[in-house]
Scaffold this active site. Structure first.
Site, PDB file in Angstrom:
ATOM      1  N   GLN A  13       0.821  -1.209   0.000  1.00 32.56           N
ATOM      2  CA  GLN A  13       0.000   0.000   0.000  1.00 32.56           C
ATOM      3  C   GLN A  13       0.860   1.267   0.000  1.00 32.56           C
ATOM      4  OE1 GLN A  13      -2.648  -0.453   3.337  1.00 32.56           O
ATOM      5  NE2 GLN A  13      -1.014  -0.398   4.856  1.00 32.56           N
ATOM      6  N   TYR A 134       7.472  -8.715  16.104  1.00 31.74           N
ATOM      7  CA  TYR A 134       7.491  -7.724  15.032  1.00 31.74           C
ATOM      8  C   TYR A 134       8.251  -6.477  15.473  1.00 31.74           C
ATOM      9  CZ  TYR A 134       5.713  -3.919  12.092  1.00 31.74           C
ATOM     10  OH  TYR A 134       5.612  -2.816  11.281  1.00 31.74           O
ATOM     11  N   TRP A 159      -0.079   2.940  12.307  1.00 27.99           N
ATOM     12  CA  TRP A 159      -1.469   2.684  11.940  1.00 27.99           C
ATOM     13  C   TRP A 159      -1.731   3.039  10.466  1.00 27.99           C
ATOM     14  CZ3 TRP A 159      -5.565   3.850  16.263  1.00 27.99           C
ATOM     15  CH2 TRP A 159      -5.181   3.251  17.460  1.00 27.99           C
TER      16      TRP A 159
END
Length: 294
Positions: A13, A134, A159
Site C-alpha cells: 500500500q 514484530y 497505523w
C-alpha cells in the site's frame, strides 16, 4: 535535480502510493517483494548497483526508499526467524549496498519499537522497548540501517492504511456490511496514517536529501496528526460510509486477545519532522475523509 528511485516493496500500500506520487521526471523502479526479496543478498546488491548505474547514465541522483517489511504482527510471534530475515537481515544488506554505491536510503519503521506505556507522544530519542516479535525485528532493523555507514534516515510511522492490501479501514468497511454490531478495542491509542499522505512526506524528505538538505537527525517520526482509539477510528469509518457509528461498541484488549501484545499508547510526536523543515501530515480525521472522497 532529477531523482532515480528504487522502492523495494513496491506492490504494497505504501509502495504503490509512492509510485503514484513521484514528481514528474522521476525514474522509479518499484519491485514487489516477490520480484526483489530482501533476503536474497545477490538480488539486493544487484538492484542497488543497477540503480546507481542508471542514475549515472541519466544524470539523476539515486535514492532508495525501503517500503518492504514483514508486517504480519501476530504471525511473527511464531515465525520470528522469517520476520528477522526480512526486517533485519534484508535492510542490513540493502544499507550495505547503498553505502558501497553512495546511494542515500530512507528506511520505514514503526511505532511498535516502543513499549506502548507512555502518557505522552513518543519522541525520536525516547528509549525503545518493543514487546512483540514484530517490534523487536523492526527495532533491530533500525540499528542495522543506522550502523551500516550508509547515508540513511529511519522514518517511523503508525497505523498505516491505504487503498491496497489488508488494513484496518478496509476490514471495518467489510465488517459493516456483514454484522449488525462490531466490538472494537477502546484502550489502545495511536495515530492513523493514510499511506498516500505518508508517501508524500517521504518524497518531500527524499527531495531534501538529493538537494543536499538532508536532516541532521537520522530518525524522524511521520504520522497523521492527532490521536484516537481503534474504536473511535472504527466509528469515524462508519460515519464516512454513512453507517451508524453507535453500531461500533467498545471493548478492552483483554476481551480481544491476540498472539502478539499491542501497545496501549503508541502515538509518535511529529516534532522531529517539523524541526527538519518538513511539512507535517494533516490530521488523521481529515485524511480519512480524503481517503473516502477520492
Amino acid at each position: 535535480m532529477r531523482l532515480a528511485l528504487l522502492v523495494p516493496g513496491g506492490s504494497g500500500q505504501l509502495g504503490r502510493d509512492l509510485v503514484e506520487s513521484v514528481p514528474s521526471g522521476t525514474e522509479v523502479v518499484a519491485p514487489s517483494s516477490a520480484e526483489l526479496d530482501l533476503t536474497v543478498t545477490g538480488d539486493v546488491v544487484s538492484a542497488v548497483g543497477s540503480l546507481a548505474a542508471r542514475a549515472a547514465r541519466s544524470g539523476a541522483v539515486p535514492l532508495v526508499i525501503n517500503a518492504a517489511a514483514y508486517t504480519a504482527v501476530d504471525a511473527a510471534e511464531s515465525d520470528e526467524a522469517r520476520a528477522f530475515a526480512v526486517n533485519v537481515d534484508g535492510p542490513r544488506v540493502l544499507a550495505a549496498a547503498c553505502s558501497s554505491h553512495r546511494v542515500p536510503l530512507i528506511h520505514v519503521s514503526t511505532d511498535y519499537v516502543f513499549p506502548g506505556d507512555a502518557k505522552r507522544p513518543y519522541e525520536v530519542d525516547d528509549a525503545l522497548g518493543p514487546r512483540s516479535a514484530y517490534g523487536r525485528t523492526k527495532a533491530a532493523g533500525e540499528d542495522a540501517v543506522l550502523g551500516s555507514g550508509a547515508s540513511s534516515w529511519v522514518v517511523r510511522t503508525s497505523w498505516v492504511y491505504g487503498r491496497t492490501g489488508n488494513n484496518f479501514v478496509k476490514t471495518i468497511v467489510r465488517l459493516e456490511g456483514e454484522r449488525d454490531r462490531l466490538s472494537v478495542v477502546d484502550d489502545q491509542v495511536g495515530s492513523p496514517t493514510w499511506s498516500a499522505d505518508l508517501a508524500a512526506g517521504l518524497l518531500e524528505l527524499a527531495g531534501a536529501i538529493v538537494e543536499g538538505r538532508g536532516p541532521a537527525a537520522k530518525v524522524l517520526h511521520c504520522t497523521g496528526a492527532g490521536e484516537i482509539t481503534w474504536c473511535g477510528f472504527a466509528r469515524a469509518i462508519f460515519e464516512e460510509i454513512g453507517a451508524d457509528p453507535e453500531r461500533v461498541q467498545p471493548c478492552t484488549t483483554a476481551e480481544f486477545p491476540r498472539p502478539a501484545p499491542r501497545p496501549a499508547y503508541s502515538v509518535l510526536s511529529n516534532a522531529s519532522w517539523r524541526e527538519a523543515g518538513l511539512a507535517p501530515l494533516r490530521g488523521w480525521r481529515e485524511a480519512l475523509h480524503g481517503y473516502f472522497a477520492c
